[in-house]
Design a protein around this motif. Structure first.
Motif, PDB file in Angstrom:
ATOM      1  N   THR A 222       0.834  -1.203   0.000  1.00 25.13           N
ATOM      2  CA  THR A 222       0.000   0.000   0.000  1.00 25.13           C
ATOM      3  C   THR A 222       0.864   1.246   0.000  1.00 25.13           C
ATOM      4  O   THR A 222       0.603   2.204  -0.747  1.00 25.13           O
ATOM      5  N   TYR A 223       1.906   1.250   0.823  1.00 19.77           N
ATOM      6  CA  TYR A 223       2.791   2.412   0.911  1.00 19.77           C
ATOM      7  C   TYR A 223       3.418   2.708  -0.455  1.00 19.77           C
ATOM      8  O   TYR A 223       3.403   3.854  -0.916  1.00 19.77           O
ATOM      9  N   VAL A 224       3.958   1.686  -1.103  1.00 23.34           N
ATOM     10  CA  VAL A 224       4.646   1.894  -2.383  1.00 23.34           C
ATOM     11  C   VAL A 224       3.654   2.178  -3.502  1.00 23.34           C
ATOM     12  O   VAL A 224       3.891   3.038  -4.362  1.00 23.34           O
ATOM     13  N   GLY A 225       2.532   1.477  -3.486  1.00 23.82           N
ATOM     14  CA  GLY A 225       1.594   1.586  -4.589  1.00 23.82           C
ATOM     15  C   GLY A 225       0.664   2.778  -4.536  1.00 23.82           C
ATOM     16  O   GLY A 225       0.022   3.112  -5.538  1.00 23.82           O
ATOM     17  N   GLN A 226       0.592   3.447  -3.382  1.00 24.03           N
ATOM     18  CA  GLN A 226      -0.358   4.549  -3.232  1.00 24.03           C
ATOM     19  C   GLN A 226       0.303   5.904  -3.004  1.00 24.03           C
ATOM     20  O   GLN A 226      -0.254   6.937  -3.379  1.00 24.03           O
ATOM     21  N   LEU A 227       1.483   5.901  -2.365  1.00 22.87           N
ATOM     22  CA  LEU A 227       2.068   7.161  -1.903  1.00 22.87           C
ATOM     23  C   LEU A 227       3.266   7.586  -2.745  1.00 22.87           C
ATOM     24  O   LEU A 227       3.906   6.767  -3.407  1.00 22.87           O
ATOM     25  N   GLY A 228       3.583   8.871  -2.677  1.00 24.84           N
ATOM     26  CA  GLY A 228       4.768   9.384  -3.346  1.00 24.84           C
ATOM     27  C   GLY A 228       4.606   9.456  -4.850  1.00 24.84           C
ATOM     28  O   GLY A 228       3.566   9.103  -5.414  1.00 24.84           O
ATOM     29  N   PRO A 229       5.655   9.915  -5.559  1.00 22.77           N
ATOM     30  CA  PRO A 229       5.561  10.082  -7.017  1.00 22.77           C
ATOM     31  C   PRO A 229       5.298   8.778  -7.752  1.00 22.77           C
ATOM     32  O   PRO A 229       4.599   8.762  -8.767  1.00 22.77           O
ATOM     33  N   VAL A 230       5.836   7.659  -7.239  1.00 21.94           N
ATOM     34  CA  VAL A 230       5.581   6.377  -7.875  1.00 21.94           C
ATOM     35  C   VAL A 230       4.112   5.992  -7.730  1.00 21.94           C
ATOM     36  O   VAL A 230       3.462   5.562  -8.685  1.00 21.94           O
ATOM     37  N   GLY A 231       3.575   6.164  -6.528  1.00 21.97           N
ATOM     38  CA  GLY A 231       2.171   5.835  -6.302  1.00 21.97           C
ATOM     39  C   GLY A 231       1.239   6.653  -7.177  1.00 21.97           C
ATOM     40  O   GLY A 231       0.233   6.132  -7.682  1.00 21.97           O
ATOM     41  N   VAL A 232       1.564   7.933  -7.376  1.00 22.00           N
ATOM     42  CA  VAL A 232       0.733   8.801  -8.221  1.00 22.00           C
ATOM     43  C   VAL A 232       0.617   8.221  -9.614  1.00 22.00           C
ATOM     44  O   VAL A 232      -0.482   8.132 -10.194  1.00 22.00           O
ATOM     45  N   VAL A 233       1.746   7.787 -10.197  1.00 25.20           N
ATOM     46  CA  VAL A 233       1.717   7.270 -11.565  1.00 25.20           C
ATOM     47  C   VAL A 233       1.090   5.889 -11.614  1.00 25.20           C
ATOM     48  O   VAL A 233       0.302   5.585 -12.519  1.00 25.20           O
ATOM     49  N   LEU A 234       1.394   5.032 -10.646  1.00 24.55           N
ATOM     50  CA  LEU A 234       0.817   3.686 -10.654  1.00 24.55           C
ATOM     51  C   LEU A 234      -0.707   3.724 -10.602  1.00 24.55           C
ATOM     52  O   LEU A 234      -1.378   2.881 -11.210  1.00 24.55           O
ATOM     53  N   ARG A 235      -1.257   4.704  -9.893  1.00 20.71           N
ATOM     54  CA  ARG A 235      -2.715   4.800  -9.805  1.00 20.71           C
ATOM     55  C   ARG A 235      -3.344   5.273 -11.107  1.00 20.71           C
ATOM     56  O   ARG A 235      -4.551   5.172 -11.285  1.00 20.71           O
ATOM     57  N   SER A 236      -2.522   5.800 -12.012  1.00 20.39           N
ATOM     58  CA  SER A 236      -3.056   6.391 -13.241  1.00 20.39           C
ATOM     59  C   SER A 236      -2.935   5.491 -14.457  1.00 20.39           C
ATOM     60  O   SER A 236      -3.412   5.846 -15.540  1.00 20.39           O
ATOM     61  N   ILE A 237      -2.296   4.328 -14.319  1.00 21.55           N
ATOM     62  CA  ILE A 237      -2.084   3.455 -15.474  1.00 21.55           C
ATOM     63  C   ILE A 237      -2.934   2.193 -15.344  1.00 21.55           C
ATOM     64  O   ILE A 237      -3.550   1.945 -14.304  1.00 21.55           O
ATOM     65  N   ALA A 238      -2.962   1.398 -16.400  1.00 18.71           N
ATOM     66  CA  ALA A 238      -3.765   0.180 -16.418  1.00 18.71           C
ATOM     67  C   ALA A 238      -3.390  -0.729 -15.253  1.00 18.71           C
ATOM     68  O   ALA A 238      -2.210  -0.876 -14.923  1.00 18.71           O
ATOM     69  N   ALA A 239      -4.398  -1.356 -14.649  1.00 19.00           N
ATOM     70  CA  ALA A 239      -4.189  -2.136 -13.432  1.00 19.00           C
ATOM     71  C   ALA A 239      -3.182  -3.260 -13.630  1.00 19.00           C
ATOM     72  O   ALA A 239      -2.332  -3.497 -12.762  1.00 19.00           O
ATOM     73  N   GLU A 240      -3.246  -3.967 -14.750  1.00 16.18           N
ATOM     74  CA  GLU A 240      -2.326  -5.086 -14.972  1.00 16.18           C
ATOM     75  C   GLU A 240      -0.884  -4.604 -15.031  1.00 16.18           C
ATOM     76  O   GLU A 240       0.004  -5.196 -14.412  1.00 16.18           O
ATOM     77  N   ARG A 241      -0.660  -3.511 -15.750  1.00 12.73           N
ATOM     78  CA  ARG A 241       0.692  -2.951 -15.845  1.00 12.73           C
ATOM     79  C   ARG A 241       1.147  -2.424 -14.485  1.00 12.73           C
ATOM     80  O   ARG A 241       2.295  -2.617 -14.078  1.00 12.73           O
ATOM     81  N   ALA A 242       0.241  -1.781 -13.756  1.00 10.60           N
ATOM     82  CA  ALA A 242       0.579  -1.260 -12.426  1.00 10.60           C
ATOM     83  C   ALA A 242       0.978  -2.389 -11.487  1.00 10.60           C
ATOM     84  O   ALA A 242       1.941  -2.266 -10.721  1.00 10.60           O
ATOM     85  N   ASP A 243       0.240  -3.498 -11.535  1.00 11.26           N
ATOM     86  CA  ASP A 243       0.560  -4.632 -10.668  1.00 11.26           C
ATOM     87  C   ASP A 243       1.937  -5.205 -10.982  1.00 11.26           C
ATOM     88  O   ASP A 243       2.691  -5.579 -10.074  1.00 11.26           O
ATOM     89  N   GLN A 244       2.273  -5.300 -12.270  1.00 14.40           N
ATOM     90  CA  GLN A 244       3.581  -5.814 -12.667  1.00 14.40           C
ATOM     91  C   GLN A 244       4.707  -4.924 -12.143  1.00 14.40           C
ATOM     92  O   GLN A 244       5.699  -5.414 -11.593  1.00 14.40           O
ATOM     93  N   LEU A 245       4.533  -3.620 -12.315  1.00 19.01           N
ATOM     94  CA  LEU A 245       5.579  -2.689 -11.880  1.00 19.01           C
ATOM     95  C   LEU A 245       5.671  -2.635 -10.360  1.00 19.01           C
ATOM     96  O   LEU A 245       6.764  -2.540  -9.799  1.00 19.01           O
ATOM     97  N   LEU A 246       4.528  -2.709  -9.686  1.00 21.33           N
ATOM     98  CA  LEU A 246       4.550  -2.702  -8.227  1.00 21.33           C
ATOM     99  C   LEU A 246       5.292  -3.930  -7.703  1.00 21.33           C
ATOM    100  O   LEU A 246       6.086  -3.820  -6.755  1.00 21.33           O
ATOM    101  N   SER A 247       5.063  -5.082  -8.307  1.00 20.69           N
ATOM    102  CA  SER A 247       5.768  -6.295  -7.893  1.00 20.69           C
ATOM    103  C   SER A 247       7.274  -6.131  -8.057  1.00 20.69           C
ATOM    104  O   SER A 247       8.055  -6.523  -7.177  1.00 20.69           O
ATOM    105  N   ARG A 248       7.685  -5.525  -9.156  1.00 18.87           N
ATOM    106  CA  ARG A 248       9.113  -5.288  -9.380  1.00 18.87           C
ATOM    107  C   ARG A 248       9.674  -4.320  -8.338  1.00 18.87           C
ATOM    108  O   ARG A 248      10.770  -4.519  -7.811  1.00 18.87           O
ATOM    109  N   ALA A 249       8.910  -3.289  -8.046  1.00 11.62           N
ATOM    110  CA  ALA A 249       9.369  -2.315  -7.048  1.00 11.62           C
ATOM    111  C   ALA A 249       9.501  -2.956  -5.680  1.00 11.62           C
ATOM    112  O   ALA A 249      10.490  -2.738  -4.966  1.00 11.62           O
ATOM    113  N   LEU A 250       8.526  -3.757  -5.287  1.00 14.39           N
ATOM    114  CA  LEU A 250       8.543  -4.364  -3.956  1.00 14.39           C
ATOM    115  C   LEU A 250       9.747  -5.271  -3.768  1.00 14.39           C
ATOM    116  O   LEU A 250      10.301  -5.360  -2.665  1.00 14.39           O
ATOM    117  N   SER A 251      10.168  -5.942  -4.833  1.00 17.09           N
ATOM    118  CA  SER A 251      11.329  -6.830  -4.715  1.00 17.09           C
ATOM    119  C   SER A 251      12.596  -6.062  -4.373  1.00 17.09           C
ATOM    120  O   SER A 251      13.536  -6.628  -3.811  1.00 17.09           O
TER     121      SER A 251
END
Length: 275
Positions: A222-251
């Motif tokens: 939630t912290y990575v996917g919702q907050l900060g500049p990364v969260g802003v962009v992830l919330r604005s793109i297609a859900a499937e692509r956002a999930d892929q990038l969030l998984s990469r970020a979390l690693s």
């Protein structure tokens, strides 16, 4: 001198930025609890009128009001949704506090009124910090104390930029402008000292502090996917692509994970001054 920023702070904090901070208030208050504790430890017993700058959803102001029940506490922030939550929290706790939506850089604060001015991570967003410090100085009583906590540099806070480094290129994030309003605007401690002194503050001390903060591991997505500049962009793109990038970020956060907790060594400035 004003800094140019690609982000309109008023739009950000009265829009999705402020709404997300409201939604994630418990996570953020928990993460930054050591900062609120540090500000309370700095509070004199004699404070009567306290002003909290950029008080957001109210954590540092509520902590001060609870610790000094004889003081009247006032919170100011440009974010209406965050202040609405702060006001409700203060009322529920029966604390002597009031709040108003304004830019503390420009708002005509009452002259020589506050004997204590504080902020937890709320002073880095001014368009012109020296003008803001001058306005706050006018609002301070003679001898009033000033205490701010602000981030040091991005380089000293790798946790805060991990997601950007991991997936920033894929998101085409705007480049950070050194010194511009934002999280790391006060990275240069000497620059902050000079601006405070030019605004009339005395006995200015800019002290490096490293605060051990923690986040529940389960809250990291939630912290990575919702907050900060990364969260802003992830919330604005297609859900499937956002999930892929969030998984990469979390690693990329593996070095910060200890059991069921995420450890964050917050490299900050504790800024002290007197009117």
């Amino acid at each position: 001198m004003a800094s140019t920023s690609p982000v309109d702070q008023n739009t950000l904090w009265n829009g999705h930025g402020g709404q997300i901070w409201v939604a994630q208030q418990a996570i953020l208050d928990g993460l930054f609890q050591p900062m609120a504790d540090l500000l309370v430890a700095e509070l004199p017993e004699t404070v009567t009128q306290l002003l909290d700058i950029g008080c957001g959803t109210g954590a540092s102001l509520l902590a001060a009001a609870a610790a000094r029940p004889s003081a009247h506490c006032t919170g100011v922030d440009i974010s209406a949704p965050m202040l609405a939550m702060a006001r409700g929290r203060a009322e529920s706790a029966g604390l002597d506090a009031d709040f108003f939506v304004a830019d503390a850089q420009r708002h005509p604060l009452p002259s020589a009124h506050f004997d204590w001015i504080q902020s937890r991570l709320g002073v880095m967003f001014f368009e012109d910090s020296q003008a803001a410090f001058s306005n706050l100085h006018r609002a301070a009583t003679p001898g009033a104390g000033l205490r701010f906590i602000a981030w040091r540099s991005a380089e000293e806070n790798p946790f805060m930029t991990t997601a950007e480094r991991a997936i920033g290129p894929a998101l085409d994030l705007p480049a950070r402008i050194p010194g511009a309003p934002g999280q790391f605007a006060f990275a240069d401690g000497e620059r902050v000292r000079r601006r405070l002194q030019a605004a009339g503050w005395k006995e200015v001390e800019v002290m490096a502090v490293d605060l051990p903060c923690t986040l529940p591991r389960e809250a990291l997505p939630t912290y990575v996917g919702q907050l900060g500049p990364v969260g802003v962009v992830l919330r604005s793109i297609a859900a499937e692509r956002a999930d892929q990038l969030l998984s990469r970020a979390l690693s990329a956060f593996t070095p910060f994970i200890e059991g069921d907790q995420v450890r964050v060594d917050a490299a900050c400035w504790l800024i002290r001054a007197r009117a």
